[in-house]
Design a protein around this motif. Structure first.
Motif, PDB file in Angstrom:
ATOM      1  N   ILE A 131      -1.632  -4.196  -8.089  1.00 48.38           N
ATOM      2  CA  ILE A 131      -2.086  -2.781  -8.466  1.00 48.38           C
ATOM      3  C   ILE A 131      -3.665  -2.735  -8.958  1.00 48.38           C
ATOM      4  CG2 ILE A 131      -1.771  -0.624  -9.803  1.00 48.38           C
ATOM      5  CD1 ILE A 131       1.079  -1.955 -10.367  1.00 48.38           C
ATOM      6  N   GLU A 132      -4.502  -2.233  -8.135  1.00 46.53           N
ATOM      7  CA  GLU A 132      -5.736  -2.265  -8.499  1.00 46.53           C
ATOM      8  C   GLU A 132      -6.197  -0.700  -9.001  1.00 46.53           C
ATOM      9  OE1 GLU A 132      -8.718  -3.483  -5.672  1.00 46.53           O
ATOM     10  OE2 GLU A 132      -7.420  -4.758  -4.719  1.00 46.53           O
ATOM     11  N   ALA A 133      -6.738  -0.948 -10.494  1.00 45.84           N
ATOM     12  CA  ALA A 133      -6.959   0.239 -11.246  1.00 45.84           C
ATOM     13  C   ALA A 133      -8.376   0.272 -11.914  1.00 45.84           C
ATOM     14  CB  ALA A 133      -6.028   0.439 -12.293  1.00 45.84           C
ATOM     15  N   GLY A 134      -9.277   1.097 -11.355  1.00 48.04           N
ATOM     16  CA  GLY A 134     -10.931   0.951 -11.646  1.00 48.04           C
ATOM     17  C   GLY A 134     -11.175  -0.396 -11.264  1.00 48.04           C
ATOM     18  N   ASP A 135     -11.737  -1.239 -12.239  1.00 47.52           N
ATOM     19  CA  ASP A 135     -12.305  -2.623 -12.314  1.00 47.52           C
ATOM     20  C   ASP A 135     -11.050  -3.780 -12.537  1.00 47.52           C
ATOM     21  OD1 ASP A 135     -14.908  -1.536 -11.512  1.00 47.52           O
ATOM     22  OD2 ASP A 135     -15.457  -1.925 -13.735  1.00 47.52           O
ATOM     23  N   GLY A 136     -10.024  -3.104 -12.901  1.00 47.53           N
ATOM     24  CA  GLY A 136      -9.083  -4.074 -13.239  1.00 47.53           C
ATOM     25  C   GLY A 136      -7.831  -4.268 -12.303  1.00 47.53           C
ATOM     26  N   VAL A 137      -7.274  -5.402 -12.141  1.00 45.89           N
ATOM     27  CA  VAL A 137      -6.098  -5.622 -11.432  1.00 45.89           C
ATOM     28  C   VAL A 137      -4.907  -6.058 -11.952  1.00 45.89           C
ATOM     29  CG1 VAL A 137      -5.050  -7.192  -9.729  1.00 45.89           C
ATOM     30  CG2 VAL A 137      -7.390  -6.471  -9.635  1.00 45.89           C
ATOM     31  N   PHE A 138      -3.646  -5.503 -11.626  1.00 50.52           N
ATOM     32  CA  PHE A 138      -2.386  -5.803 -12.393  1.00 50.52           C
ATOM     33  C   PHE A 138      -1.707  -6.385 -11.420  1.00 50.52           C
ATOM     34  CE2 PHE A 138      -4.375  -2.388 -14.449  1.00 50.52           C
ATOM     35  CZ  PHE A 138      -4.188  -2.732 -15.652  1.00 50.52           C
ATOM     36  N   GLY A 169       0.802  -1.328  -0.190  1.00 49.73           N
ATOM     37  CA  GLY A 169       0.027  -0.068  -0.019  1.00 49.73           C
ATOM     38  C   GLY A 169       0.938   1.396   0.181  1.00 49.73           C
ATOM     39  N   GLY A 170       0.121   2.408  -0.161  1.00 45.91           N
ATOM     40  CA  GLY A 170       0.649   3.638  -0.195  1.00 45.91           C
ATOM     41  C   GLY A 170       1.160   4.368  -1.295  1.00 45.91           C
ATOM     42  N   ALA A 171       1.344   5.527  -1.555  1.00 47.24           N
ATOM     43  CA  ALA A 171       1.682   6.050  -2.840  1.00 47.24           C
ATOM     44  C   ALA A 171       3.245   5.795  -2.971  1.00 47.24           C
ATOM     45  CB  ALA A 171       1.389   7.559  -2.626  1.00 47.24           C
ATOM     46  N   PHE A 172       4.008   5.855  -1.912  1.00 42.30           N
ATOM     47  CA  PHE A 172       5.539   5.567  -2.184  1.00 42.30           C
ATOM     48  C   PHE A 172       5.475   4.182  -1.390  1.00 42.30           C
ATOM     49  CE2 PHE A 172       9.767   6.091  -0.344  1.00 42.30           C
ATOM     50  CZ  PHE A 172      10.639   6.470  -1.767  1.00 42.30           C
ATOM     51  N   THR A 173       6.077   3.280  -2.318  1.00 42.91           N
ATOM     52  CA  THR A 173       6.314   1.927  -2.012  1.00 42.91           C
ATOM     53  C   THR A 173       7.494   1.300  -2.513  1.00 42.91           C
ATOM     54  OG1 THR A 173       3.847   1.646  -2.004  1.00 42.91           O
ATOM     55  CG2 THR A 173       5.236  -0.403  -2.119  1.00 42.91           C
TER      56      THR A 173
END
Length: 200
Positions: free
Chosen positions: A104-111, A77-81
Motif C-alpha cells: 500500500i502506497e500512501a503519500g511518501d510512505g509504503v506499507f 491494484g484497484g480499489a476493490f482487491t
C-alpha cells in the motif's frame, strides 16, 4: 476472462534485486560481503533460481536499505482487491511462514501487509531491516524479543518496534497466526520510486 499467472517470488526477486543492486552501485562481490550471502547464491537469485528464504530476503533488504516489497513487489491494484491466501506463494524462514497480501502506497510512505504464521519448530531471528514492524496476534501466544527486551503477546494484542533493531519471534503456543504490517518512510524506498517488475 483468464487471469495471467502471477510471477513467482523467484521471478520478482531476480528482477528487483538486480535493479536495487545496480541503483546502489554494488557489485555482486560487495553485496555478498555486506550481506554474508555467497556470491554464487546471489548470482543464482538474480538469474531467477535458488530458493529464497525469509532470512535471505530480509538480509538483502537490510543491506540495500529498501523495503521488502521493493524486492518482492507484485503491485496489487484497484480499489476493490481480493487476495486469496491459498493463491499467494509462501516465503518460508526458520520459524515463520509469510504471505505478502498487499503493498500500500500512501503519500511518501509504503506499507506491506502480510499473513504471518509463527511455527513452533524454531525461533525466527532477524539482524534487523528497514522499517517499523507492527504485529497483531490472532491466535496462539508469541514471544517477541527486540534488542534484549522481551514481551509475550496473545490474541488481540499488538506490538510495534523499530525493525532495524535485532529481533526474534518465538511461538509459545504454536502455531501463532498474526497480521504483520511493515511500514516504511520515503527514504527507505529505493530512490523513492517504483521498481521495474514483471508483467507490467
Amino acid at each position: 476472462m483468464v487471469e495471467d499467472e502471477a510471477p513467482s517470488i523467484r521471478d520478482m526477486l531476480a528482477v528487483n534485486l538486480r535493479a536495487a543492486r545496480s541503483a546502489r552501485g554494488l557489485s555482486l562481490s560487495e553485496l555478498s560481503r555486506r550481506s554474508g550471502i555467497g556470491k554464487a547464491t546471489l548470482s543464482q537469485l538474480e538469474s531467477g533460481g535458488g530458493n529464497p528464504t525469509i532470512e535471505t530476503v530480509f538480509s538483502l533488504s537490510r543491506v540495500l536499505e529498501v523495503a521488502i516489497s521493493d524486492l518482492l513487489d507484485r503491485r496489487a491494484g484497484g480499489a476493490f482487491t481480493v487476495v486469496r491466501g491459498a493463491d499467494v506463494e509462501v516465503l518460508r524462514g526458520e520459524g515463520v511462514d509469510l504471505r505478502q497480501l498487499r503493498r500500500i502506497e500512501a503519500g511518501d510512505g509504503v506499507f506491506e501487509l502480510y499473513d504471518q504464521v509463527v511455527r513452533g519448530d524454531a525461533a525466527q531471528r532477524s539482524q534487523g531491516h528497514v522499517g517499523i514492524e507492527h504485529t497483531i496476534v490472532q491466535t496462539g501466544r508469541l514471544q517477541v524479543e527486540v534488542a534484549g527486551r522481551t514481551v509475550e503477546v496473545g490474541p488481540g494484542d499488538y506490538v510495534a518496534f523499530d525493525a532495524r533493531e535485532p529481533h526474534c519471534y518465538t511461538a509459545l503456543e504454536a502455531p501463532v497466526h498474526s497480521v504483520l504490517l511493515l511500514q516504511y518512510r520515503a527514504d527507505e524506498r529505493l530512490d523513492g520510486q517504483a521498481h521495474p517488475v514483471l508483467n507490467g
